[in-house]
Design a protein around this motif. Structure first.
Motif, short mmCIF file in Angstrom:
data_model
loop_
_atom_site.label_atom_id
_atom_site.label_comp_id
_atom_site.label_asym_id
_atom_site.label_seq_id
_atom_site.Cartn_x
_atom_site.Cartn_y
_atom_site.Cartn_z
N LEU A 123 -1.25 14.75 0.36
CA LEU A 123 -2.49 14.13 -0.11
C LEU A 123 -2.25 12.65 -0.40
O LEU A 123 -1.21 12.28 -0.94
CB LEU A 123 -2.93 14.85 -1.39
CG LEU A 123 -4.38 14.77 -1.84
CD1 LEU A 123 -5.32 15.34 -0.79
CD2 LEU A 123 -4.53 15.55 -3.16
N ILE A 124 -3.23 11.82 -0.05
CA ILE A 124 -3.17 10.39 -0.37
C ILE A 124 -4.04 10.13 -1.60
O ILE A 124 -5.21 10.54 -1.63
CB ILE A 124 -3.66 9.54 0.81
CG1 ILE A 124 -2.79 9.78 2.05
CG2 ILE A 124 -3.66 8.06 0.44
CD1 ILE A 124 -3.30 9.09 3.31
N VAL A 125 -3.49 9.44 -2.58
CA VAL A 125 -4.22 9.14 -3.82
C VAL A 125 -4.07 7.65 -4.14
O VAL A 125 -2.98 7.18 -4.43
CB VAL A 125 -3.70 9.97 -5.00
CG1 VAL A 125 -4.40 9.57 -6.30
CG2 VAL A 125 -3.91 11.46 -4.73
N PRO A 126 -5.17 6.88 -4.07
CA PRO A 126 -5.09 5.46 -4.43
C PRO A 126 -5.07 5.28 -5.94
O PRO A 126 -5.65 6.08 -6.69
CB PRO A 126 -6.38 4.88 -3.83
CG PRO A 126 -7.33 6.03 -3.77
CD PRO A 126 -6.49 7.27 -3.56
N VAL A 127 -4.41 4.23 -6.41
CA VAL A 127 -4.45 3.88 -7.83
C VAL A 127 -5.90 3.58 -8.21
O VAL A 127 -6.55 2.75 -7.57
CB VAL A 127 -3.56 2.65 -8.11
CG1 VAL A 127 -3.80 2.11 -9.52
CG2 VAL A 127 -2.09 2.99 -7.92
N PRO A 128 -6.44 4.26 -9.21
CA PRO A 128 -7.86 4.07 -9.53
C PRO A 128 -8.13 2.83 -10.36
O PRO A 128 -7.28 2.38 -11.15
CB PRO A 128 -8.19 5.34 -10.34
CG PRO A 128 -6.89 5.71 -10.98
CD PRO A 128 -5.81 5.32 -10.02
N LYS A 154 -4.00 11.30 9.16
CA LYS A 154 -4.81 12.52 9.22
C LYS A 154 -4.64 13.37 7.95
O LYS A 154 -4.52 14.59 8.00
CB LYS A 154 -4.46 13.37 10.46
CG LYS A 154 -4.47 12.60 11.77
CD LYS A 154 -5.80 11.94 12.05
CE LYS A 154 -5.79 11.18 13.38
NZ LYS A 154 -7.05 10.43 13.61
N LEU A 155 -4.64 12.67 6.81
CA LEU A 155 -4.52 13.35 5.53
C LEU A 155 -5.76 13.07 4.68
O LEU A 155 -6.40 12.04 4.82
CB LEU A 155 -3.28 12.84 4.77
CG LEU A 155 -1.92 13.19 5.35
CD1 LEU A 155 -0.82 12.45 4.58
CD2 LEU A 155 -1.67 14.69 5.29
N GLU A 196 -1.22 20.71 -8.16
CA GLU A 196 -0.07 21.60 -8.34
C GLU A 196 0.60 21.91 -7.00
O GLU A 196 -0.07 22.27 -6.03
CB GLU A 196 -0.50 22.90 -9.02
CG GLU A 196 -0.76 22.75 -10.51
CD GLU A 196 -1.10 24.07 -11.19
OE1 GLU A 196 -1.11 25.11 -10.49
OE2 GLU A 196 -1.37 24.05 -12.40
N GLY A 197 1.93 21.73 -6.96
CA GLY A 197 2.69 22.03 -5.75
C GLY A 197 2.46 21.07 -4.60
O GLY A 197 2.93 21.31 -3.49
N LYS A 198 1.79 19.96 -4.86
CA LYS A 198 1.46 19.00 -3.81
C LYS A 198 2.40 17.79 -3.85
O LYS A 198 2.85 17.35 -4.90
CB LYS A 198 0.02 18.51 -3.97
CG LYS A 198 -1.07 19.57 -3.83
CD LYS A 198 -1.25 19.95 -2.38
CE LYS A 198 -2.58 20.65 -2.13
NZ LYS A 198 -2.83 21.81 -2.98
N HIS A 199 2.68 17.26 -2.66
CA HIS A 199 3.41 15.99 -2.55
C HIS A 199 2.36 14.90 -2.40
O HIS A 199 1.69 14.79 -1.37
CB HIS A 199 4.35 16.01 -1.35
CG HIS A 199 5.21 14.80 -1.23
ND1 HIS A 199 6.17 14.66 -0.25
CD2 HIS A 199 5.29 13.66 -1.98
CE1 HIS A 199 6.78 13.50 -0.39
NE2 HIS A 199 6.26 12.87 -1.43
#
Length: 236
Positions: A123-128, A154-155, A196-199
């Motif tokens: 998963l890609i998560v940008p700094v909010p 493609k994520l 949970e359990g995600k990179h």
């Protein structure tokens, strides 16, 4: 037949507009070719790339040693004050040139998919940004970068679970200690189970002291079994 005619008319109109308002490279100012977006091919080639994606123990990852557990970290290019590439970050953040973020996000993603260190990211998560700051700016530059990366990697990009709970002052002119104090414990997760359990691949525009990214990573790691890697456009 009609669609072909419409495309031809659209192309002629674009050529007419470009005659008076040419698309120029946001780095060097030269006119762009049709297949170029925001940045010319020459400037993309000349960007001072770090190649940190090929080294596990690189200067960005070392920033976080003893502070927070990071799997891998990388930055696309080296940030030098006064350089033409500094202009790209400035225009992305303050002049609504989101096309720069999309294009550089794609370039960063191309690097990462050629690295063995990032091949199990979920998963890609940008700094909010805080909602007040995002409303003023109109967008979150880290989210723009993440959206460019999504096209290549493609994520999924998640922009809702990690949030900034306090509206803080800009980090730009603060010392290392002041930066850490400014962001300490201000990032939270709405639902820890979603990570949970995600990179998680945490994204930002520039890493300097790493204080903001450290605080974000600490919040993400509250999720059981989660892992965090970091990627930024630039390393200062």
């Amino acid at each position: 037949m009609i669609s072909q005619l419409n495309r031809r008319i659209s192309g002629l109109w674009d050529d007419f507009v470009n005659l008076f308002y040419p698309n120029i490279c946001q780095s060097c100012g030269n006119v762009l070719f049709k297949n170029e977006i925001a940045i010319c091919s020459r400037c993309l080639y000349q960007i001072p790339k770090t190649d940190f994606h090929l080294q596990k123990n690189n200067p960005v990852s070392i920033l976080f040693w003893g502070r927070v557990k990071i799997e891998y970290a990388s930055s696309y290019f080296t940030f030098a004050k006064g350089s033409k590439f500094q202009k790209l970050i400035h225009k992305l953040k303050y002049h609504h040139r989101t096309d720069i973020g999309i294009e550089l996000g794609k370039q960063l993603a191309h690097q990462l998919i050629n690295s063995k260190f990032f091949d199990d990211v979920d998963l890609i998560v940008p700094v909010p940004l805080h909602p007040k700051k995002q409303k003023i700016r109109g967008y979150n530059q880290a989210e723009v970068i993440a959206n460019g990366m999504k096209e290549i990697m493609k994520l999924e990009v998640n922009v809702t679970n990690l949030y900034r709970s306090v509206h803080t002052q800009s980090q730009t002119k603060k010392s290392k200690l002041e930066r850490w104090e400014n962001v300490d414990n201000i990032f939270k997760l709405h639902e820890t189970n979603l990570f949970e359990g995600k990179h998680i691949l945490l994204i930002d525009d520039v890493v300097t002291t790493g204080s903001t990214l450290e605080a974000c990573a600490q919040a993400i790691l509250e999720a059981k079994g989660s892992k965090v890697s970091i990627a930024t456009l630039a390393y200062a």
